[in-house]
Scaffold this motif. Sequence first.
Motif, PDB file in Angstrom:
ATOM      1  N   PHE A  16      66.521  21.549-101.925  1.00  0.00           N
ATOM      2  CA  PHE A  16      67.174  21.767-100.877  1.00  0.00           C
ATOM      3  C   PHE A  16      66.806  21.242 -99.609  1.00  0.00           C
ATOM      4  O   PHE A  16      67.629  20.497 -98.939  1.00  0.00           O
ATOM      5  N   ALA A  19      67.789  17.523 -99.588  1.00  0.00           N
ATOM      6  CA  ALA A  19      69.123  17.468 -99.598  1.00  0.00           C
ATOM      7  C   ALA A  19      69.635  17.831 -98.314  1.00  0.00           C
ATOM      8  O   ALA A  19      70.922  17.451 -97.972  1.00  0.00           O
ATOM      9  N   ALA A  20      68.818  18.380 -97.488  1.00  0.00           N
ATOM     10  CA  ALA A  20      69.421  18.953 -96.111  1.00  0.00           C
ATOM     11  C   ALA A  20      69.969  17.915 -95.185  1.00  0.00           C
ATOM     12  O   ALA A  20      70.978  18.514 -94.418  1.00  0.00           O
ATOM     13  N   CYS A  21      69.446  16.591 -95.211  1.00  0.00           N
ATOM     14  CA  CYS A  21      69.766  16.013 -93.977  1.00  0.00           C
ATOM     15  C   CYS A  21      70.016  14.503 -94.430  1.00  0.00           C
ATOM     16  O   CYS A  21      69.261  13.791 -95.266  1.00  0.00           O
ATOM     17  N   ASP A  22      70.912  13.925 -93.868  1.00  0.00           N
ATOM     18  CA  ASP A  22      71.290  12.319 -93.747  1.00  0.00           C
ATOM     19  C   ASP A  22      70.687  11.699 -92.628  1.00  0.00           C
ATOM     20  O   ASP A  22      70.661  12.207 -91.616  1.00  0.00           O
ATOM     21  N   LYS A  23      69.975  10.440 -92.753  1.00  0.00           N
ATOM     22  CA  LYS A  23      69.279   9.961 -91.540  1.00  0.00           C
ATOM     23  C   LYS A  23      69.986   8.285 -91.491  1.00  0.00           C
ATOM     24  O   LYS A  23      70.275   7.840 -92.688  1.00  0.00           O
ATOM     25  N   ILE A  24      70.564   8.114 -90.197  1.00  0.00           N
ATOM     26  CA  ILE A  24      71.379   7.108 -90.221  1.00  0.00           C
ATOM     27  C   ILE A  24      70.471   6.116 -89.267  1.00  0.00           C
ATOM     28  O   ILE A  24      70.044   6.609 -88.129  1.00  0.00           O
ATOM     29  N   TYR A  29      74.657   3.001 -86.613  1.00  0.00           N
ATOM     30  CA  TYR A  29      75.534   3.895 -86.082  1.00  0.00           C
ATOM     31  C   TYR A  29      76.933   3.893 -86.140  1.00  0.00           C
ATOM     32  O   TYR A  29      77.817   4.324 -86.439  1.00  0.00           O
TER      33      TYR A  29
ATOM     34  N   VAL B 208      69.003  24.846 -92.692  1.00  0.00           N
ATOM     35  CA  VAL B 208      70.212  25.107 -92.776  1.00  0.00           C
ATOM     36  C   VAL B 208      70.857  23.543 -92.944  1.00  0.00           C
ATOM     37  O   VAL B 208      70.432  22.589 -92.095  1.00  0.00           O
ATOM     38  N   SER B 209      71.904  23.504 -93.833  1.00  0.00           N
ATOM     39  CA  SER B 209      72.384  22.067 -93.840  1.00  0.00           C
ATOM     40  C   SER B 209      73.951  22.065 -93.916  1.00  0.00           C
ATOM     41  O   SER B 209      74.459  23.158 -94.795  1.00  0.00           O
ATOM     42  N   LEU B 227      78.949   8.031 -90.200  1.00  0.00           N
ATOM     43  CA  LEU B 227      78.802   9.551 -90.042  1.00  0.00           C
ATOM     44  C   LEU B 227      77.860  10.078 -91.037  1.00  0.00           C
ATOM     45  O   LEU B 227      77.901   9.868 -92.353  1.00  0.00           O
ATOM     46  N   PRO B 228      76.820  11.100 -90.650  1.00  0.00           N
ATOM     47  CA  PRO B 228      75.879  11.598 -91.665  1.00  0.00           C
ATOM     48  C   PRO B 228      76.623  12.673 -92.296  1.00  0.00           C
ATOM     49  O   PRO B 228      77.325  13.753 -91.514  1.00  0.00           O
ATOM     50  N   LEU B 229      76.743  12.713 -93.675  1.00  0.00           N
ATOM     51  CA  LEU B 229      77.545  13.800 -94.258  1.00  0.00           C
ATOM     52  C   LEU B 229      76.753  15.148 -94.321  1.00  0.00           C
ATOM     53  O   LEU B 229      77.320  16.049 -94.438  1.00  0.00           O
ATOM     54  N   ASN B 230      75.603  14.735 -94.620  1.00  0.00           N
ATOM     55  CA  ASN B 230      74.768  16.118 -94.275  1.00  0.00           C
ATOM     56  C   ASN B 230      74.095  16.421 -93.255  1.00  0.00           C
ATOM     57  O   ASN B 230      73.127  15.440 -92.792  1.00  0.00           O
ATOM     58  N   VAL B 231      74.306  17.126 -92.447  1.00  0.00           N
ATOM     59  CA  VAL B 231      73.472  17.579 -91.120  1.00  0.00           C
ATOM     60  C   VAL B 231      72.443  18.596 -91.420  1.00  0.00           C
ATOM     61  O   VAL B 231      73.079  19.854 -91.698  1.00  0.00           O
ATOM     62  N   GLY B 232      71.262  18.494 -91.267  1.00  0.00           N
ATOM     63  CA  GLY B 232      70.227  19.580 -91.375  1.00  0.00           C
ATOM     64  C   GLY B 232      69.628  20.202 -90.126  1.00  0.00           C
ATOM     65  O   GLY B 232      69.685  19.352 -89.140  1.00  0.00           O
ATOM     66  N   GLY B 255      69.346  17.446 -87.204  1.00  0.00           N
ATOM     67  CA  GLY B 255      69.401  16.397 -87.335  1.00  0.00           C
ATOM     68  C   GLY B 255      70.333  15.493 -86.666  1.00  0.00           C
ATOM     69  O   GLY B 255      71.229  16.253 -85.895  1.00  0.00           O
ATOM     70  N   GLN B 256      70.798  14.282 -86.809  1.00  0.00           N
ATOM     71  CA  GLN B 256      71.840  13.506 -86.149  1.00  0.00           C
ATOM     72  C   GLN B 256      73.150  14.201 -86.624  1.00  0.00           C
ATOM     73  O   GLN B 256      73.386  14.476 -87.591  1.00  0.00           O
TER      74      GLN B 256
END
Lengths: 282, 558
Positions: A16, A19-24, A29, B208-209, B227-232, B255-256
């Motif tokens: 989890f 998978a929680a967060c995407d980083k750009i 951007y 939390v995501s 755009l970030p699809l998953n934001v944590g 996150g972003q």
Amino acid sequence: MKKLSHLIFFGFSFIFLLAACDKIEENEYVVFAGAAGTWYDDSENIDATQRAFIEKYTGCRCKNCPTADSVIHETQQHYGSRLVAVAIHPKGSNYTIPYSGEPDLGSDDGKTWNDAHGFNSYPQALINRNGEAFVPITNFDSRVEMALGVTPQMGIAVSCERNSGNDSITITAHLSFLTQVSADLNLTLLISEDGIVTTQKMPDGSDQVNYMQNHVLRDVITDVWGTPVDKGSANGETGSRRMAQFTYLPDAGWNLNQCHIVAFVSNRDTKEILNVAECGIE
Amino acid sequence: MKNNNFRKTVWAGLLVFSFYFSPAMSQAQGVLGGHVTGNMQLDMQMSREDSTIGAPDVPEQMLMNARADILYTNGAFDAGLRFEAYTNPLLGFDKNYRGQGIANYFVSYHNDRISFTAGYFYEQFGNGMILRTYEDRNIGYDNALFGFNVHYQLMPGIMLKGVIGKQRYCWTLGNGIVRGVDAEVQLNSLIPAWADKELRVTLGGGVVSRYEPDTTIFSSPGYKLNLPLNVGAFSTRMDLAYRNWNLNVEYARKGQDPSFLNNYIYRYGQALTVNASYATRGFSVNLQAKRVDNMVFKSERAATDANGAKLYINYIPAINKEHTYAFLSMYPYSTQAQGEMGLQGDIIWRLPKDGFLGGTDIHLNSSVITALDMKVVGGMGTEGYTSDFFGTGDLYYGDASLEVTRKINSQLKLTALYGYQVVNPEIDGHSGALHHNNVVVGDLLWKINKKNALRFEAEWMGSDSRYTQEVDDKRCGDWIMGLVEYNFTSRWFVSVSDQYAYHDGTGNYYNISLGYTHNATRIQLGYGKQREGMICIGGVCRQMPALNGLTLTLSTSF
């Protein structure tokens, strides 16, 4: 047993967290969205016919899809140019995996639309993106009639020609505001190709070679959800007209003689399509 | 929509099935061996157009919000549903509530180790800075998650929580899928040697995501945001208690998350809250501090707050006092999750009984909240701004109040309050310079006998704000108010009040209310004028339009 449950829990937690967060990255951007076009006021009178856009989600390994192809083909024969069809083979589906050595008709843009509509089995279809997905086999005419029966808010025409000296094409879209449209609008341009021959799974489970795939979505020229319609100083008043020009470089592997440009105007928020037009590439 | 109706039908069927086929259905107590409890509330409004106070024309003539909650409990099993009807929604409530139907339904099971809820549920991790779902009918806010919620006691002292679902918005669900896990460890329970220690330590943390499909947000013609699809978001927290002292610290980072409310910038978000308190018999002191930076976290990136707060995954705790008296609460503070810094001090002291003022309660409170010190580095599609962690920007809100309550004798209780407020009108969409307000309140309660009581309230507010038609902020000016409330036979009450902007303001707001309470049933009828403004609960606010007419409230529970 207790340790096992702890391990399972922490295993899930670890997955989890990953998978929680995407980083750009900062230099990513903002990305190219597709052709935006150059917009002008327009004086050309255009056809104000209300047309219907049918997007059919299909795949070469979908055995019920040929039936839908036949139904759509017959319906197009009946309605002529008032019904504009595109066959979308969403990339990433088991139904769209190409047969060995055959062209891949899968489309990333098609996958984006497919995922937004939530389709995972085919055939599926939408008419003018009115929110009602259906299997395009039965009750087809009544849906088309309903879509064609509305009073048009926009008139739209599209033309395109090959540029001499290079392989690009110039596309011109003409919009006519038949009534004041206050909503934000997007214009979407796409290119489709007829006459692509592949193997196709048939309703009886057999694989038919030399099956003719028509209206295959090749690329969305604008952003996948369209480029904003610049309403100009008249701001979309009734009777105002706008024109947008695009230059596009098609893939060299496509047979442009069999390709069509489809243009449609949609509500930016609801995605519903107001009107559509199609042209061949001259 | 059809799928939604089908889903609700299936759920309703499951609930009925649960009631009828419960193993304990033959027991005599309650219904089908279990207990059924519930409550109902109905609020009606009739308003007519009044240009002097800005009350709008109401074509429906009558508006109504109504709801009924039913909860069935049978041992370890619970099931519940809530029917809501907004026909049509009261003034100020989100128009998208229009309609009626089953708005909430769930089944849950719990034993010593595990509990789960399927359906709509409310959950909170820590102080809520990365996840809090809740509902407040007074402001029309309900961000319940629809999905699964699991609590698992891993071992004594360790509680784990998990959630997954989509959030409710009126009669639909938000686009985003919300997933989260949280762990809380009570060291005194976990470590046997610490069991009897006076120092109690609780540590916690959560993640939390949110997943939301891609959409096109153009930054310029031909270019769009990646755009970030998953934001944590994650948070860590610590709670220490030692004798009379308590310290709670929580830090959250996001996150972003480019979104409509942060103008689609890619800056990371963070928030810190510190709460220290000391309490002993007759005396308590509480100090709070917070810093919030780009912490709007919603389950739809394009969601606005145009019709009221919606689809917030998290909650930033408010640290300013929620005033109850009319003029101090005229300017409630709306939490600025996009960025703010704040401090609050609160002292409650009951003077020792011996002495001239013995037994008097003194409540001193002060808070100040400012913007962040921000240096803008770009707009949409950039980092947005930089900010010095300890720097402060413009003042958003400040207040100080001293409230003294004294029981004069067995029949009389007097409360006197002085409050000073500085308010930035831009916080709630108005414009102009800071408002500086002085408020004085006198409140006398006379318990005539066991069944009858009279209450008198007088308030004055002096302000440097001036009403102008351009700004049309109807709170401006100097105000005076009086209220008389009579409770008789323990069941009936009647109150009459009037608020009047006597200088540099506009409006005369009179009200009369009549109410009756019997056991758990209460009915209240009111007539008068209501000033437009805001109602805020816990820093989450709703615009309240002006009203001139009748209100009726009926509530009961069983």
